[in-house]
Motif scaffolding. Structure first.
Motif, PDB file in Angstrom:
ATOM      1  N   LYS A  32       0.877  -1.380  -0.126  1.00  0.00           N
ATOM      2  CA  LYS A  32       0.075   0.149   0.033  1.00  0.00           C
ATOM      3  C   LYS A  32       0.871   1.378   0.043  1.00  0.00           C
ATOM      4  CE  LYS A  32      -3.562  -2.693   2.499  1.00  0.00           C
ATOM      5  NZ  LYS A  32      -3.957  -3.095   3.873  1.00  0.00           N
TER       6      LYS A  32
ATOM      7  N   GLN B 102      -2.232   6.855 -10.713  1.00  0.00           N
ATOM      8  CA  GLN B 102      -3.536   6.850  -9.693  1.00  0.00           C
ATOM      9  C   GLN B 102      -4.347   5.556  -9.798  1.00  0.00           C
ATOM     10  OE1 GLN B 102      -6.011  10.211 -11.838  1.00  0.00           O
ATOM     11  NE2 GLN B 102      -6.628   9.711  -9.919  1.00  0.00           N
ATOM     12  N   GLN B 103      -4.544   5.042 -11.082  1.00  0.00           N
ATOM     13  CA  GLN B 103      -5.077   3.842 -11.110  1.00  0.00           C
ATOM     14  C   GLN B 103      -4.767   2.417 -10.446  1.00  0.00           C
ATOM     15  OE1 GLN B 103      -7.263   3.548 -14.959  1.00  0.00           O
ATOM     16  NE2 GLN B 103      -6.578   5.716 -15.592  1.00  0.00           N
TER      17      GLN B 103
ATOM     18  N   THR C 292      -4.507  -0.179  -7.768  1.00  0.00           N
ATOM     19  CA  THR C 292      -5.535  -0.272  -6.688  1.00  0.00           C
ATOM     20  C   THR C 292      -4.887  -0.049  -5.419  1.00  0.00           C
ATOM     21  OG1 THR C 292      -6.191  -2.306  -8.035  1.00  0.00           O
ATOM     22  CG2 THR C 292      -7.101  -2.039  -5.593  1.00  0.00           C
TER      23      THR C 292
ATOM     24  N   PHE D 125      -2.991   5.106  -2.928  1.00  0.00           N
ATOM     25  CA  PHE D 125      -3.895   5.853  -2.226  1.00  0.00           C
ATOM     26  C   PHE D 125      -3.518   7.426  -2.018  1.00  0.00           C
ATOM     27  CE2 PHE D 125      -3.738   1.539  -0.344  1.00  0.00           C
ATOM     28  CZ  PHE D 125      -5.057   1.286  -1.030  1.00  0.00           C
TER      29      PHE D 125
ATOM     30  N   LEU E 127     -10.507  12.766   3.294  1.00  0.00           N
ATOM     31  CA  LEU E 127     -11.426  11.707   3.676  1.00  0.00           C
ATOM     32  C   LEU E 127     -12.364  12.347   5.009  1.00  0.00           C
ATOM     33  CD1 LEU E 127      -8.386   9.758   3.259  1.00  0.00           C
ATOM     34  CD2 LEU E 127     -10.655   8.585   2.758  1.00  0.00           C
TER      35      LEU E 127
ATOM     36  N   LYS F 211      -9.845  13.662  10.966  1.00  0.00           N
ATOM     37  CA  LYS F 211      -8.295  13.472  11.201  1.00  0.00           C
ATOM     38  C   LYS F 211      -8.114  11.810  11.096  1.00  0.00           C
ATOM     39  CE  LYS F 211      -7.908  17.235  14.461  1.00  0.00           C
ATOM     40  NZ  LYS F 211      -7.330  17.451  15.798  1.00  0.00           N
ATOM     41  N   ILE F 212      -6.891  11.664  10.190  1.00  0.00           N
ATOM     42  CA  ILE F 212      -6.799  10.161  10.035  1.00  0.00           C
ATOM     43  C   ILE F 212      -5.454   9.683  10.589  1.00  0.00           C
ATOM     44  CG2 ILE F 212      -8.538  10.063   8.240  1.00  0.00           C
ATOM     45  CD1 ILE F 212      -5.920   9.996   6.119  1.00  0.00           C
ATOM     46  N   GLY F 213      -5.066   8.494  10.739  1.00  0.00           N
ATOM     47  CA  GLY F 213      -4.033   7.911  11.130  1.00  0.00           C
ATOM     48  C   GLY F 213      -3.787   6.829  10.081  1.00  0.00           C
TER      49      GLY F 213
ATOM     50  N   TYR G 259      -9.315   8.658  12.823  1.00  0.00           N
ATOM     51  CA  TYR G 259      -9.693   7.325  12.077  1.00  0.00           C
ATOM     52  C   TYR G 259      -8.574   6.742  11.651  1.00  0.00           C
ATOM     53  CZ  TYR G 259     -12.006   4.722   8.465  1.00  0.00           C
ATOM     54  OH  TYR G 259     -12.842   3.877   7.577  1.00  0.00           O
ATOM     55  N   MET G 260      -8.400   5.482  12.050  1.00  0.00           N
ATOM     56  CA  MET G 260      -7.055   4.658  11.619  1.00  0.00           C
ATOM     57  C   MET G 260      -7.570   4.007  10.101  1.00  0.00           C
ATOM     58  SD  MET G 260      -4.599   5.114  13.413  1.00  0.00           S
ATOM     59  CE  MET G 260      -3.567   3.876  12.702  1.00  0.00           C
ATOM     60  N   ILE G 261      -6.781   4.258   9.197  1.00  0.00           N
ATOM     61  CA  ILE G 261      -7.146   3.845   7.986  1.00  0.00           C
ATOM     62  C   ILE G 261      -6.642   2.416   7.578  1.00  0.00           C
ATOM     63  CG2 ILE G 261      -6.481   4.162   5.295  1.00  0.00           C
ATOM     64  CD1 ILE G 261      -8.080   6.471   6.361  1.00  0.00           C
ATOM     65  N   GLU G 262      -7.437   1.443   7.443  1.00  0.00           N
ATOM     66  CA  GLU G 262      -7.078   0.215   6.754  1.00  0.00           C
ATOM     67  C   GLU G 262      -7.749  -0.092   5.445  1.00  0.00           C
ATOM     68  OE1 GLU G 262      -5.214  -1.772   8.141  1.00  0.00           O
ATOM     69  OE2 GLU G 262      -4.809  -1.249  10.076  1.00  0.00           O
ATOM     70  N   PRO G 263      -7.007   0.342   4.359  1.00  0.00           N
ATOM     71  CA  PRO G 263      -7.391   0.161   3.109  1.00  0.00           C
ATOM     72  C   PRO G 263      -7.798  -1.268   2.918  1.00  0.00           C
ATOM     73  CG  PRO G 263      -5.735   1.741   2.901  1.00  0.00           C
ATOM     74  CD  PRO G 263      -5.734   1.123   4.345  1.00  0.00           C
TER      75      PRO G 263
ATOM     76  N   LEU H 184      -7.586  -3.875   0.011  1.00  0.00           N
ATOM     77  CA  LEU H 184      -7.414  -3.978  -1.649  1.00  0.00           C
ATOM     78  C   LEU H 184      -8.760  -5.006  -2.244  1.00  0.00           C
ATOM     79  CD1 LEU H 184      -3.741  -4.230  -1.786  1.00  0.00           C
ATOM     80  CD2 LEU H 184      -5.149  -2.252  -1.546  1.00  0.00           C
TER      81      LEU H 184
ATOM     82  N   ILE I  64     -11.618  -3.115  -3.224  1.00  0.00           N
ATOM     83  CA  ILE I  64     -11.762  -2.338  -4.183  1.00  0.00           C
ATOM     84  C   ILE I  64     -11.780  -3.175  -5.448  1.00  0.00           C
ATOM     85  CG2 ILE I  64     -10.190  -0.696  -5.646  1.00  0.00           C
ATOM     86  CD1 ILE I  64      -8.869  -0.138  -2.938  1.00  0.00           C
ATOM     87  N   LYS I  65     -11.266  -4.259  -5.462  1.00  0.00           N
ATOM     88  CA  LYS I  65     -11.203  -5.253  -6.645  1.00  0.00           C
ATOM     89  C   LYS I  65     -12.514  -5.654  -6.801  1.00  0.00           C
ATOM     90  CE  LYS I  65      -6.424  -6.847  -6.578  1.00  0.00           C
ATOM     91  NZ  LYS I  65      -5.984  -7.117  -5.191  1.00  0.00           N
TER      92      LYS I  65
ATOM     93  N   LYS J 289     -11.017   4.409  -9.412  1.00  0.00           N
ATOM     94  CA  LYS J 289      -9.751   4.929  -9.174  1.00  0.00           C
ATOM     95  C   LYS J 289      -9.074   6.073  -9.937  1.00  0.00           C
ATOM     96  CE  LYS J 289      -7.146   2.735  -6.144  1.00  0.00           C
ATOM     97  NZ  LYS J 289      -6.474   3.714  -5.150  1.00  0.00           N
TER      98      LYS J 289
ATOM     99  N   ILE K 284     -13.636   9.070  -2.893  1.00  0.00           N
ATOM    100  CA  ILE K 284     -12.143   8.798  -2.365  1.00  0.00           C
ATOM    101  C   ILE K 284     -12.070   7.514  -1.455  1.00  0.00           C
ATOM    102  CG2 ILE K 284     -12.404  10.435  -0.391  1.00  0.00           C
ATOM    103  CD1 ILE K 284      -9.514  11.061  -0.768  1.00  0.00           C
ATOM    104  N   ALA K 285     -13.334   7.518  -0.529  1.00  0.00           N
ATOM    105  CA  ALA K 285     -13.405   6.194   0.414  1.00  0.00           C
ATOM    106  C   ALA K 285     -13.222   5.071  -0.334  1.00  0.00           C
ATOM    107  CB  ALA K 285     -14.662   6.207   1.087  1.00  0.00           C
TER     108      ALA K 285
ATOM    109  N   SER L 106     -11.925   4.479  -3.440  1.00  0.00           N
ATOM    110  CA  SER L 106     -10.657   4.317  -3.829  1.00  0.00           C
ATOM    111  C   SER L 106      -9.570   3.992  -2.944  1.00  0.00           C
ATOM    112  CB  SER L 106      -9.928   5.503  -4.888  1.00  0.00           C
ATOM    113  OG  SER L 106     -10.126   6.661  -4.226  1.00  0.00           O
ATOM    114  N   TRP L 107      -9.767   4.547  -1.720  1.00  0.00           N
ATOM    115  CA  TRP L 107      -8.976   4.072  -0.509  1.00  0.00           C
ATOM    116  C   TRP L 107      -9.310   2.458   0.063  1.00  0.00           C
ATOM    117  CZ3 TRP L 107      -5.469   7.002   2.717  1.00  0.00           C
ATOM    118  CH2 TRP L 107      -4.830   8.154   1.995  1.00  0.00           C
TER     119      TRP L 107
ATOM    120  N   LEU M  59     -12.079   1.792   1.737  1.00  0.00           N
ATOM    121  CA  LEU M  59     -12.399   1.948   3.236  1.00  0.00           C
ATOM    122  C   LEU M  59     -13.956   1.301   3.263  1.00  0.00           C
ATOM    123  CD1 LEU M  59     -11.221   5.542   4.029  1.00  0.00           C
ATOM    124  CD2 LEU M  59     -10.167   3.562   4.200  1.00  0.00           C
TER     125      LEU M  59
ATOM    126  N   LYS N 133     -16.581   2.311   6.018  1.00  0.00           N
ATOM    127  CA  LYS N 133     -17.193   3.970   5.901  1.00  0.00           C
ATOM    128  C   LYS N 133     -18.269   3.846   4.794  1.00  0.00           C
ATOM    129  CE  LYS N 133     -14.053   7.844   6.374  1.00  0.00           C
ATOM    130  NZ  LYS N 133     -15.111   8.615   6.833  1.00  0.00           N
TER     131      LYS N 133
END
Lengths: 425, 778, 379
Positions: free
Chosen positions: B397, B419-420, B422, B425, B450, B453-455, C5-9, C11, C14-15, C26, C53-54, C56-57, C59, C62
């Motif tokens: 990632k 950007q495409q 997968t 980000f 998003l 506030k993110i982590g 908010y801890m991001i955990e994409p 993958l 998305i697929k 994307k 965006i959510a 493509s990330w 998420l 969400k």
């Protein structure tokens, strides 16, 4: 005056387009020692930049740069230029091209002294293309004060009318020649640099942005003319509907650029241009508010970044990350409301302003009318150069979107590429 | 040549109607010069007439007509001195009779009455007569010895190699010098690179290898690796270059000028030339003076400087808030590239695969600025680096936090395609903190797209730091110039080698040395290669100009060059110090040594010289001074109420054209001013001001361009220097009991023609308020 | 870090979305044109920019738990104006499919319903059930006598209801489970993303909101705000009202039969019959129009299996229903019985597979719109 000494290779270079890029290529090659022809379709040299009020980020007048280039031309016997001229046909191969050039009549000869009598005598008025149709001018005119060559033009529109005759009769210097006809001329050259530049993208095609529908929505090029001392408003920035001083102006970035429905690429200059134009408004109206709606603010390079930082210090300039996708007009006040989502806050903004400037992008001239030569273009109409083959090259904005600085840089390089073609043979 | 003068007054374009031509003809005729008139000298007949005159032996023509900016080719007579007296734009057109009425017949009888416009025209004729007497036709400057047409390229990266090839392909001998043992520079140290041509979509395999092979295939290119320039002495056409191994100390290492404080004695006065030189030699112990030419030096004609960039080195704790220096797993984009070129992307701390990497594009303190020196390449590089990660691990990632995704022009395609992926980000956002989190890191970001506030948990954090021009803290070229081995004033350009942003690309403040690539500004390799071609062209151009004995841009083709009358030199060094192009060196005694091919003919030295010993064939203290003196200053002896006389010294590049436009627009300004164009205000010598005032002129104003950080002067400092000089003569005026206000300088741009009349008139009024110059009539 | 908010994409998420028709998500570069282009998106926290965006990330939480994806009516204005060709409309459609599958238990069945390969089996199941139950109970008579054609002689109404009533109960139960999770999620999500001030979700006021939105839905007021393809409102309305009409007819039939022992078929003069016929015709024409529109919109809009299967089912129901009646009137006994049999299979499919098919939006969108109304979202 440089006295001509033999150049390294023999042969002549043709530069198509007498804008800042074309002038640069021509002068740089001529000052090495080569014979150069410039073919320009307008009645004057200088192209697009002649219409600009100021350059970013120095906020200096483009005419300053043009003046010095014109001076170089005056001092250089190796440069020959033709205005009101267009390339009709190109045949041959690298090292030897036969070029047919069409010379359109100016109806005014070298006797012209710019005394302005013909313009006074002419009654008919035509739209002023130099001012993007924002004003009208006489049928006999000088394109602008600093026009080079400084010689009047009689518009084909008045040829055959009494006006034309009046112009001829009033001229003390026998400078008006109504019998001029379109001529064609053949040139033998070794290399050709296509410096055909760009046209502003037709804002009318961006349906949702209301250009042409609401008078107070203008384009960035129109703003340049407005701000220019020799423009339709003598440098005053006024809103078209009622000539009122705008109290608020919104700049809509990427109006057509970075948009697959219009121009998929980034036009390079629009962000910096809008920052610059914000200063036009601010220095004229100390209380005016500026709203700049952007996707990404592209200030490529330290000088540009510093300029952006400077503008940001102005408390009356607001930046909103979000593309304007909707405009509407208040029929009474003629004010415009632009709508965008502020992507940082996740709120839709409906900002009402006196005037909107669309930061329209650049489209290569070749995109609308292909050039009469064997050239390769990309999908968007920019010329793709083949240096292995050589001979013909696209330069400046005919090659890719660019600001003046990188156009000059590119144009200088292309002068060498052209010379290499001549040296090889 | 002995001059045969001829004065020609054109009566066309309203001149005849406005002026009393016979009376005007009296001016030259009183001096015994022939004066002819014609209704249109630029027309066939008129020209024929002039040709006959020339055939009749006239070789010095004064053509009183339109501005020299028009009909430049019409009145070009090879072998003749032609002085264009601008009585159309700047006299008749800018002083229309409705505002400046002519004298009626009875008024003409009246001794007390005078015609301001007529006076103006007459003065301009006198000035031209005085001037033409003192100028000669220039001859091109030729170097004593055979010039070298060899080109030196400094830097063996993508730019240097391309420049060398481009110059070679144009038929020139080229030597390329690279400090490292191998060619290629950073371009050879990458895994992949940003595309250089259509369709600008995916990262491509490095092209440098191919370039090197092609370079080696060229017979007229010599490559010196593991070498640097110890010193470059001499001037374009004959640069003497000493090479050495990097780090080596040799006697021909370039000497450095004395620091300011060492040039003064205890009481703070400038030391005399000899002592200075002595101190200078001590200061540069073991190094030969700049004027000592290395017998083994190699001779070159001109130089392409392609020294490239250095990765930005963050200062101690500069990015502590981003964990840089705190955690080994926070690195710069350059360190990331090195890692990627060496193998897979791993965590420096424990060598484990780095599968979650955060790319930070902005230091993220208060504003949205990117890391300094990052330009738009940092955005492109981050995108490229993200693809590295993705090709290393399927489940990787890559996060990119940008403030503004800067992929201008066609490089938008690159953004669009990358950007495409997968696993990539992107979000606008301000990274506020990077903190340890177990064996990994946590990246905190604010103001993201998003919404909150993110982590992000990360194995590796990469800072998008910039590319610093090599010239920022190293002269590189090591010029044996009295002004020093590096480029002056480049701090104005943040260390980039530049001399006039926007309009004069490639030009440095040192003639014959042209910059290319990332020492000019932040560029991608594609841009660098294009830039290299341009710089090569400029280099070739300067060679051919030297060959023809003419100046390079901006006074392209000018054959004149400064001539010194050394007998009267007082070794004050002002010329050496003030020359914007470091054209002058001085010897042990402080006597200037001109290097004509370094010179750009601006005349700053001429303006600086207190002894007035510097001049050009057609432009000198005397030629201009005589014009000043030629102005008739009426006094009470002539009229009970004599008109004022105000001298205007105007820059010919911007102010002069602007004044022409004032005429074209029939705008009017005071008829009591007399204008003298100068090459650049830097060439303005205060003696002219003093002369003007001491002969009774009431005021002097200077029109020059904007100076300061965004200066518009074609010669870097002209208007600024003039400003300093004008301020200095304040006390001199006081000693003459003259008000300082009688001398002023105004900044005008070429498009200020709408403002000019007011500027001039306001000044004249302010002078009138001060009253006439007490020296009148003496 | 608490409020972070801890991001955990994800993958795979998305697929999967790519596979469900959101193959261009994307491409989004967050210009936010879509949020403005959308005629029904609210001013506060508008969609679909934030969903893009959510997505493509990756998420998942969400998005699946967001009520906003249901407020979208997929009119396609955003897709048309998107400067990047990211087609936000398709992304939101894919998200809804994903959500339906997520809330539709058991997951296995949900996946089967959305998998074209499983279609034959799914249609076979009712057939088998009918035959077996029919044979066991002997309520299935292969030799229906009598001069006139009466379907209940062939398929005893008892048999039909013996199967259909449990089927509908099943549907209700499955939905009940789904809705429970759904309501909890969208509320939590709304609170977390500040889309509402309401701390708790109170049933009473919420039910009032449902009442408020029902007329809106019937009027298709949101639909008709769509700039891109208003005609969709018409076809959608026909299908919706077709179903409602048939539902009413069926109910009346059910009540009169068990209440008053009146058996069908009714005479053509009976107003209930009229309603039935009109509804059937509406269903057929409506779904036919939808198919036409879908073809017209390609390639700007992705049409996936979930779309085709639903429209197909609607059309099939309508056609078989009408044909059954016509063939009966035409006196073609064998044919009529066969078609009726097929018709019943489709009805079964409609009931049992409803919670997993796109048609579930009938429930989820209604609830989401009601929630928006409840949470005071300007929508």
């Amino acid at each position: 005056m440089t006295e001509s000494t033999q150049a390294l290779g023999n042969g002549t270079i043709l530069v198509v387009g007498g804008g800042i890029g074309g002038l640069t290529t021509a002068l740089e090659a001529a000052e090495v020692g080569y014979e150069v022809f410039i073919v320009e379709k307008n009645p004057y040299l200088g192209g697009r930049v002649a219409q600009l009020n100021q350059y970013f980020p120095k906020l200096c007048p483009p005419t300053c740069g043009l003046e010095i280039n014109f001076k170089r031309i005056k001092n250089n016997p190796r440069i020959h230029f033709f205005t009101l001229a267009e390339v009709e046909k190109v045949s041959g191969s690298p090292g030897s091209y036969d070029v047919t050039v069409r010379l359109n009549p100016r109806y005014v000869n070298e006797n012209c002294t710019c005394c302005d009598e013909c313009a006074k005598a002419c009654k008919m008025e035509i739209t002023d293309e130099f001012n993007l149709g924002m004003s009208r001018q006489k049928g006999a005119y000088l394109p602008h004060e600093m026009s080079f060559p400084s010689r009047y033009v009689i518009s084909p529109q008045i040829i055959g009318t009494e006006d034309a005759q009046r112009c001829k009769d009033v001229c003390k210097y026998d400078a008006v020649d109504l019998d001029m006809e379109t001529k064609t001329m053949d040139l033998q050259v070794g290399a050709i640099v296509w410096s055909t530049g760009w046209v502003p993208y037709d804002a009318g095609r961006i349906d949702n942005l209301g250009f042409g529908r609401y008078p107070n929505i203008i384009t960035n090029m129109m703003m340049e003319r407005m701000a220019a001392p020799n423009g339709p408003t003598e440098g005053k920035v006024l809103r078209p509907s009622d000539d009122k001083a705008p109290e608020s102006v919104a700049f809509v970035q990427c109006a057509g650029s970075r948009d697959e429905n219009h121009l998929p690429y980034c036009s390079y200059i629009c962000c910096m241009a809008s920052l610059k134009q914000a200063t036009y408004v601010r220095e004229r109206y100390p209380d005016a508010k500026i709203y700049i709606f952007y996707i990404d603010l592209r200030a490529p390079g330290l000088k540009y970044e510093q300029f952006y930082q400077k503008i940001k210090e102005d408390k009356n300039v607001f930046f909103i990350k979000g593309k304007v996708a909707e405009v509407s007009e208040d029929p009474d006040s003629k004010g415009i409301t632009v709508t965008a989502e502020n992507a940082m806050t996740g709120e839709k903004i409906h900002q009402t302003v006196d005037m909107v400037v669309l930061a329209t992008g650049m489209q290569p001239s070749a995109a609308t009318a292909k050039l009469p030569a064997d050239l390769t273009y990309n999908a968007d109409g920019f010329i793709v150069n083949d240096f292995k083959k050589g001979g013909m090259f696209g330069a400046g904005c005919a090659n890719r979107p660019a600001d003046v600085m990188s156009s000059n840089q590119n144009a200088t390089g292309m002068a060498l590429k052209a010379i290499q073609t001549l040296v090889k043979r | 040549m002995d001059k045969k003068y001829g004065v020609y007054i054109c009566t066309g374009c309203g001149i005849g109607e406005s002026l009393d031509i016979p009376k005007l003809c009296d001016v030259p005729e009183e001096e015994g010069l022939t004066c002819k008139t014609h209704g249109q000298f630029c027309g066939k007949e008129g020209l024929e007439m002039l040709k006959q005159e020339i055939d009749g032996g006239v070789n010095t023509l004064m053509i009183a007509a339109c501005s020299p900016r028009v009909n430049y080719d019409t009145f070009d007579f090879p072998g003749c001195i032609v002085d264009r007296v601008n009585i159309r734009e700047q006299v008749v057109w800018s002083h229309p009779r409705d505002k400046f009425p002519a004298l009626t017949e009875e008024e003409k009888e009246d001794e007390e009455k005078f015609d301001r416009v007529q006076m103006m025209a007459e003065d301009y004729l006198r000035m031209s007569m005085a001037k033409t007497e003192r100028i000669i036709l220039p001859e091109p400057y030729k170097l004593e010895e055979e010039m070298s047409k060899k080109i030196l390229v400094i830097g063996g990266g993508v730019t240097g190699i391309t420049a060398a090839m481009d110059a070679a392909k144009a038929g020139y001998e080229v030597t390329l010098v690279e400090k490292e043992e191998k060619l290629g520079g950073y371009a050879a140290k990458m895994r992949k690179q940003i595309p250089v041509d259509e369709p600008y979509e995916k990262p491509i395999e490095p092209i440098i290898g191919g370039l090197i092979d092609e370079l080696n295939g060229l017979s007229n290119v010599t490559v010196k690796t593991g070498a640097v320039v110890a010193r470059l002495a001499g001037q374009p056409g004959e640069f003497f270059v000493t090479f050495k191994k990097p780090g080596e100390k040799i006697e021909f290492d370039v000497p450095y000028p004395l620091p300011e404080e060492m040039t003064l004695d205890e009481s703070g006065n400038e030391l005399d030339a000899e002592t200075l030189h002595q101190k200078f030699m001590e200061y540069n112990e073991g190094r030969k003076d700049i004027l000592t030419i290395d017998p083994n030096a190699e001779k070159f004609g001109a130089v392409v400087l392609a020294a490239g960039w250095k990765p930005y080195k963050p200062k101690e704790g500069e990015f502590a808030h981003l964990g840089f220096g705190e955690s080994p797993d926070v690195i710069t984009n350059y360190q990331f590239e090195e890692m990627a070129a060496a193998g897979k992307i791993t965590r420096p701390s424990d060598g484990k695969a780095a599968k979650s990497v955060v790319f930070v594009q902005s230091p993220g303190k208060e504003d949205d600025a990117d890391f300094s020196y990052s330009g738009s390449t940092a955005s492109l590089v981050a995108l490229k680096h993200a693809t590295y990660l993705r090709e290393d691990y399927d489940d990787a990632k890559a996060y990119i936090f940008y403030q503004h995704m800067r992929t201008p022009g066609l490089s938008e395609n690159f953004y669009k395609s990358v950007q495409q992926d997968t696993g990539i980000f992107l979000s606008k956002g301000r990274v506020s903190a990077v903190s340890k989190n177990g064996d990994g890191l946590t990246v905190e970001a604010e103001d993201t797209l998003l919404g909150e506030k993110i982590g992000v948990k990360a194995d590796l954090v990469v800072l998008g730091t910039g590319m610093v021009p090599a010239t920022k803290d190293d002269p590189v070229v090591n010029m044996a110039y009295r002004q020093g081995p590096g480029f002056r004033d480049i701090d104005l350009f943040n260390g980039y080698v530049d001399s006039n942003f926007i309009c004069f690309p490639y030009e440095t403040q040192r003639t014959g040395i042209y910059a290319a690539g990332t020492i000019r500004r932040n560029m991608t390799m594609g841009e660098c290669m294009e830039d290299a071609a341009g710089a090569a062209l400029k280099t070739i151009q300067s060679l051919e100009s030297v060959n023809r004995g003419v100046s390079v841009h901006p006074r392209s083709g000018d054959m004149t060059f400064p001539d010194f009358f050394f007998q009267r030199c007082t070794q004050c060094k002002r010329c050496t110090q003030e020359c914007p192009f470091g054209a002058l060196d001085d010897d042990a005694k402080g006597t200037p040594k001109p290097n004509p091919t370094r010179c750009r003919r601006c005349g700053t030295c001429m303006g600086a010289c207190p002894e007035r010993i510097i001049g050009f064939a057609d432009y000198s203290i005397d030629s201009i001074g005589s014009m000043v003196k030629a102005v008739k200053v009426p006094s009470e002896d002539d009229y009970t109420e004599p008109p004022f006389r105000v001298l205007g010294i105007v820059c010919e590049n911007d102010a002069y054209p602007a004044l022409d436009i004032v005429g074209l627009n029939k705008g009017a300004f005071s008829a009591d001013v007399r204008l003298i164009p100068v090459r650049c205000l830097g060439s303005m010598n205060v003696i002219w001001i003093k002369d003007a005032l001491s002969q009774g002129m009431d005021g002097v104003f200077l029109l020059g361009c904007k100076h300061g950080d965004d200066y518009q002067c074609h010669f870097v400092k002209g208007s600024e220097l003039a400003d300093i000089r004008v301020k200095k003569i304040g006390d001199a005026l006081a000693s003459l009991a003259l008000e300082q206000e009688r001398v002023a300088q105004f900044e005008v741009a070429i498009d200020d023609y709408d403002k000019l009349p007011k500027i001039i008139n306001d000044f004249v009024e302010s002078i009138e308020a001060l009253g006439p110059n007490p020296f009148k009539g003496f | 870090m608490a409020d972070r908010y801890m991001i955990e994409p994800d993958l795979n998420f998305i697929k999967e979305l790519n596979g469900m028709g959101a193959d261009t998500l994307k491409k989004c570069y967050q210009c936010a044109t879509c949020s403005v282009a959308c005629p029904i998106s609210p001013d506060d926290r508008p969609f679909p920019r934030k969903e893009m965006i959510a997505a493509s990330w990756g998420l998942k939480d969400k998005l699946i738990k967001s009520g906003d994806i249901w407020l979208c009516h997929n009119c396609g204005d955003c897709t048309t104006m998107c400067p990047r060709g990211a087609k936000p409309g398709d992304t939101l459609a894919a998200l809804r499919t994903y959500a339906i599958m997520d809330y539709g238990k058991p997951r296995a069945l949900a996946e089967a319903v959305n998998d074209p390969k499983k279609l034959p089996i799914l249609l076979l199941i009712p057939a088998v059930i009918f035959v077996i139950v029919g044979l066991i109970t002997g309520l299935l008579d292969f030799t229906p006598g009598g001069s006139e054609i009466v379907h209940s002689h062939f398929f005893s109404s008892w048999l039909v209801d013996l199967i259909m009533v449990p089927a509908s109960i099943w549907t209700v139960v499955i939905f009940a489970i789904g809705i429970k999770g759904f309501m909890k999620d969208i509320h939590e999500n709304a609170v977390a993303e500040g889309k509402t001030q309401k701390e708790k979700l109170e049933i009473g006021p919420f039910l009032k909101s449902i009442v408020n939105v029902i007329p809106k839905i019937l009027k298709h007021s949101k639909f008709s705000e769509c700039g891109e393809n208003e005609e969709r409102a018409t076809s959608h309305m026909m299908v919706l009202f077709g179903f409602i009409g048939l539902f009413i007819v069926t109910s009346i039939f059910f009540v009169t039969m068990y209440g008053f022992g009146i058996h069908g078929p009714y005479s053509q003069l009976n107003p209930v019959k009229w309603l039935g016929n009109i509804a059937g015709v509406a269903l057929v024409i409506g779904s036919a129009l939808m198919i036409k529109n879908r073809f017209a919109k390609q390639p700007d809009q992705n049409t996936t299996y979930k779309d085709w299967s639903l429209i197909g089912l609607a059309l099939a129901l309508g056609l078989t229903g009408m044909l059954t009646e016509m063939s009966r009137l035409a006196g073609a006994a064998g044919l009529s019985y066969t078609i009726y049999f097929i018709h019943l299979m489709f009805v079964f499919a409609l009931f049992v597979y409803l919670p997993y098919s796109k048609l579930a939006h009938l429930v989820y969108r209604t609830l989401a719109m009601a929630y928006a109304d409840y949470s005071g979202r300007k929508f």
